[in-house]
Design an enzyme around this catalytic site. Structure first.
Site, short mmCIF file in Angstrom:
data_model
loop_
_atom_site.label_atom_id
_atom_site.label_comp_id
_atom_site.label_asym_id
_atom_site.label_seq_id
_atom_site.Cartn_x
_atom_site.Cartn_y
_atom_site.Cartn_z
CG LEU A 252 -2.11 -0.99 1.18
CD1 LEU A 252 -2.95 -0.86 2.44
CD2 LEU A 252 -2.96 -0.78 -0.07
CB SER A 253 1.51 3.83 1.66
OG SER A 253 1.05 3.54 2.96
N GLY B 164 7.01 6.49 7.99
CA GLY B 164 8.30 6.99 8.44
C GLY B 164 9.31 5.89 8.68
CG PHE B 165 11.06 5.00 11.46
CD1 PHE B 165 12.43 5.06 11.24
CD2 PHE B 165 10.43 6.12 11.98
CE1 PHE B 165 13.15 6.20 11.53
CE2 PHE B 165 11.14 7.27 12.27
CZ PHE B 165 12.51 7.31 12.04
CG HIS C 248 7.77 -1.11 3.88
ND1 HIS C 248 8.63 -1.98 3.23
CD2 HIS C 248 8.33 0.11 3.78
CE1 HIS C 248 9.66 -1.29 2.76
NE2 HIS C 248 9.51 -0.03 3.10
CG ASP D 163 1.98 13.92 14.69
OD1 ASP D 163 2.07 15.09 14.27
OD2 ASP D 163 2.41 12.94 14.06
#
Length: 953
Positions: free
Chosen positions: A63-64, A67-68, A70, A187
């Site tokens: 999919l995508s 940051g750290f 998959h 965040d």
């Protein structure tokens, strides 16, 4: 991380982790900042089967990348889609952070606006000395909120859609703030909001979640806190206390309220309020609202209240969600765990204040301090459609346990249902109770800050803020005076909004705007650009009216809603100015009364370029009128050298007669009637219509017709010569006469007399010009000379070879007079009204100005010598080719030399002329000479002049 939607709810399996239960270490701030990202592992191929906890999944597709991590789409054995997040963990410190995120999701599992946690597992690789954590969670098929916003760039989000997004996000944040101890997300941004279904949103990414952070007091703690904030927060969403740690205000739930304000601002205006200025504007909480798109004043006040500089002036999550639900018109069923106090972990509320009817703030001395809160200020809105903000009622009863369970699932109460029943108050709390009595009787099970075995509620310490003296109340008034009042917000709104709607006149007032727009369109129609006028000149069947008349006619027939360009293209404007003389040549507009378009004379420098353009652009040429015979009395006053070229434009008075005459002329062009006498008689009587007002009109129209043929190309020339007969007496220049004559099948007997008149001229100049072999009859240069416009011919007459032209063409003034007297005696006229001395008078008008130049004499001498040397050598060639009778010099075979051809041709013409004189007839109507025997001498003689001119040049 990209998660997304499943129509069927996710199946919650057995969670098997290495550490069971809740760990406080999972929510503490890590001792080191976030790990620096290195090269991640390779992607898992599709079809791979992986065991995650108690669930066996098969990788469907990639999919995508986060940051750290998959992100993959995985399927369970029952083929339900889920998201598998593979997290890269370099060391134990990073493993602690991932463990904290998993624990947060486990505690929030089951919330309707939070991505559901399914299962997780961790692996350790000894060879690479690193960890890999697999996190299985809910799949959200709608994608991210940012993708949804990108689909609404043209039509921005409506206020209702924004309120729905904020309500779902605040509901998820309230579940975190209601925990014991509370958790802050840190965040909150649009990238962490996912679309589950249409108009349904969920919050994700809890990797930055932690407990509230106490104010830093030492340099080491300040440095550590700065590094931690830089690693786990987004710069544009940071609160002022996160940027300036030295304020020592602590980072708690009010930091999330600030982020909610930034999120609401970005949903409205697709940008953050401090994006252009940066941290300096964040520290001062300085921002403004763009004028577009328009949102209600209450929405703007809500954003401004969340973005207060002081944390204590911002509302808590309950007040924030309550305001959003009131703007939506939906009742809020979430309990108020704060008991009406605008409190947070490290930012206690200020002294309670009461707003008087006049608008000033006065301290409350009759009520306990903690029961009053500084909520979102109640402001009188400018629109009657928006209801005022209601303060939370202090006399309302606490919610019952059944309402709590039916409306909102508390993560803590779901594990301890028996404690929740005992925490329900049996009677409402009176307003006059003391502070100690209030904290001993809890108002909600979510307010519990201890384990399930204790019935004593541990709450953050709130100082005794009961107002005892007027001095204390005055100081608190000064602090809380920083709350935005109605007048201040109105002033800010007036400064920001460019076009603010009128007060007490409904939501919007568009009448002045409509009036201005109508005036602008009227002005645009009155001041039409050049391109619009050009289009009118092209396609209107009659001469275009004035701009004001055209605008009035357009306004009476059409609406004023069309868009007229106000700025013209530079290239188009330059092209229109450079090609002004040839603009009408490219237009095939309808002709009224049979008139052909009237081209203007081009410059000599650009005539070859114009001819090249005309040959390409003219596929079908316009109709060409035959030239008009002009009497000698009219022709005598013409001076072509001095008079500028002016097209014969029909006047308004004689418009009807001109239309009729042009109509007849066009019929003469197409007609193939053999009765030439009636046609010539009709054409002889016709020019008087055009010569009534201006004596130069006939000359200019004859020049115009020849010039028009030059620009329209060979196709129009051939079309003209096959459909009309043009008289040589109508043309002022022999050059232009050549251009108009290619193949004419009917000529008058005036050409016979003209042939007789040329006998002496040709015999005297034959010895000088018959041997010209430098230029062939079909040479490209000669063809270009044939297309020379009239303006160029005037310049040729005053050029360096003017003397040669005068001597060859006219033989001097004395010779011209002698010819005139001789031709008067011998000429037999066809028409009684035709005067026989037109051509000599017209020829006398040519004035050569450069005949005395020495270079002209030198050029003529060289030319004569070359002719004499080649005369004897070329005299015997071409005798067998005389049988050919070409209709134009362009059709002469290149092998036939011009000098010999002219000599033999003159002999034949002399013999033909003698035959005509031997059999004269008084009947003028029966005299129709052969065009093949009479027409060619003029063409050849004039082409000879061209060859001579080219050699001299």
């Amino acid at each position: 991380m990209t998660e997304v939607y499943s129509k069927a709810p996710a199946t919650v399996g057995q969670v098997k982790l290495s550490n069971n239960g809740t760990s406080n270490k999972a929510y503490s701030v890590p001792k080191s900042p976030a790990p620096v990202r290195t090269d991640l592992f390779s992607k898992i191929p599709a079809g791979t089967k992986i065991q995650v906890g108690s669930h066996s999944v098969i990788i469907q597709r990639y999919l995508s990348e986060g940051g750290f991590s998959h992100v993959y789409l995985a399927l369970l054995e029952n083929e339900k889609p889920f998201v598998l997040k593979r997290i890269y963990v370099p060391d134990k410190t990073a493993l602690q952070l991932v463990h904290g995120e998993i624990e947060t999701m486990k505690r929030l599992k089951g919330h309707r606006h939070i991505v559901n946690y399914i299962d997780s597992s961790a692996l350790y690789s000894k060879s690479e000395n690193r960890y890999e954590v697999y996190l299985l969670m809910e799949f959200c098929a709608g994608g991210g909120l940012i993708d949804f916003m990108n689909t609404r760039l043209q039509h921005r989000l409506t206020e209702g859609e924004i309120l729905k997004i904020l309500a779902d996000v605040c509901d998820a944040v309230a579940a975190m703030h209601y925990l014991d101890p509370p958790l802050i997300h840190r965040d909150l941004k649009i990238e962490n909001v996912l679309l589950v279904a249409p108009n349904s949103y969920k919050l994700c990414d809890f990797g930055s979640a932690c407990e509230p952070l106490a104010p830093a007091t030492t340099p080491d703690t300040i440095m550590f806190l700065e590094q931690n904030i830089a690693a786990y927060t987004t710069p544009q969403y940071r609160a002022p206390e996160m940027i300036d740690i030295n304020r020592r205000q602590g980072i708690d739930e009010k930091s999330d309220i600030w982020a909610i304000g930034v999120l609401a601002y970005k949903l409205c205006y697709y940008t953050t309020p401090f994006e252009q200025v940066g941290n300096s504007a964040i520290l001062k909480a300085s921002f403004s609202f763009p004028p577009f798109p328009r949102y209600s004043d209450r929405m703007k006040r809500f954003i401004a209240t969340c973005l207060q500089e002081q944390p204590s002036h911002r509302p808590n999550i309950y007040q924030t969600l309550k305001e959003i639900m009131e703007m939506q018109g939906t009742p809020l069923k979430l309990p108020d765990v704060y008991g009406g106090v605008n409190a947070s972990t490290y930012n206690p509320p200020r002294a309670p204040l009461q707003r008087t009817p006049s608008g000033s703030l006065t301290p409350l001395s009759s009520r306990p301090a903690h029961t009053s809160l500084p909520p979102i200020p109640t402001v009188q809105t400018t629109s009657s459609n928006v209801p005022p903000v209601n303060r939370p009622s202090l006399k309302s009863k606490s919610p019952s346990v059944s309402n709590i369970l039916s409306n909102q699932l508390s993560p803590i109460s779901s594990a301890n249902n028996d404690v929740m029943a005992r925490l329900q108050p049996k009677s409402p709390i009176p307003a006059t109770k003391s502070y100690s009595a209030t904290i001993q009787t809890p108002r909600s099970p979510s307010l519990r800050r201890a384990d399930s075995t204790s019935h004593i509620i541990k709450v953050p310490h709130l100082p005794d803020t009961s107002v005892k003296t007027a001095k204390t109340g005055a100081s608190e008034i000064d602090v809380l005076s920083r709350y935005p009042s109605v007048e201040e917000i109105d002033k800010i709104t007036d400064k920001i909004e460019v076009s603010k709607p009128l007060r007490n006149s409904g939501p919007l007032a568009f009448k002045p705007f409509e009036k201005i727009s109508a005036n602008k369109q009227t002005d645009l129609l009155q001041n039409k650009p050049e391109a619009l006028l050009d289009l009118e000149n092209r396609f209107l069947p009659k001469p275009s009216p004035k701009p004001s008349e055209f605008s009035s006619s357009v306004g009476s027939k059409q609406n004023l809603s069309m868009d007229i360009p106000s700025v013209q293209n530079v290239s188009t404007k330059q092209k229109s100015t450079n090609d002004t003389d040839n603009s009408k040549l490219k237009i095939n507009k309808p002709l009224t009364g049979g008139y052909a378009p009237l081209p203007s004379r081009p410059n000599r420098m650009n005539h070859s370029v114009l001819n090249e353009k005309s040959n390409k652009e003219f596929v079908r040429g316009p109709r060409v009128l035959p030239p008009i015979e002009v009497s000698s009395s009219k022709m005598a006053g013409l001076d072509i050298r001095k008079e500028p070229f002016t097209p014969a434009v029909p006047s308004a008075k004689s418009g009807l007669k001109k239309d009729q005459s042009s109509e007849v002329a066009n019929k003469d062009v197409v007609s193939k009637n053999k009765d030439n006498i009636a046609i010539l008689a009709d054409r002889e009587a016709r020019p008087q219509l055009l010569l009534d007002d201006n004596n130069d009109s006939s000359s200019s129209s004859s020049e115009h017709l020849i010039s028009f043929n030059n620009h329209t190309g060979n196709k129009i020339l051939s079309r003209q010569t096959t459909s009309s007969s043009i008289d040589s007496n109508n043309v002022q220049s022999n050059i232009e006469f050549l251009k108009g004559l290619n193949a004419t099948h009917a000529r008058s007997t005036s050409q016979v007399s003209h042939t007789q008149r040329l006998q002496q001229s040709i015999s005297t100049s034959l010895e000088r010009v018959k041997s010209n072999t430098k230029k062939e009859s079909n040479s490209p240069r000669q063809v270009s000379k044939l297309k020379r416009p009239i303006g160029a011919s005037n310049k040729i007459l005053s050029g360096k070879f003017g003397e040669a032209f005068k001597k060859f063409e006219f033989g001097g003034e004395k010779m011209s007079r002698r010819r005139k007297s001789e031709t008067k005696k011998n000429l037999v006229s066809i028409l009684p009204d035709t005067e026989v001395d037109e051509y000599p008078k017209a020829s006398n008008e040519w004035i050569v100005e450069s005949e005395e130049l020495p270079q002209v004499h030198e050029t003529i001498n060289q030319y004569r010598k070359s002719c004499e040397t080649q005369r004897s050598r070329k005299s015997h060639e071409g005798s067998n080719d005389l049988e050919r009778q070409p209709s134009s010099p362009d059709t002469v075979h290149p092998g036939i030399k011009r000098s010999h051809f002219i000599r033999e041709r003159v002999k034949q013409l002399l013999s033909d002329a003698n035959k005509h004189h031997q059999s004269p007839s008084d009947s003028e109507t029966d005299r129709t000479p052969d065009s093949s025997s009479i027409h060619l001498p003029h063409i050849e003689r004039l082409n000879l002049f061209h060859t001579k001119s080219e050699s001299l040049e």
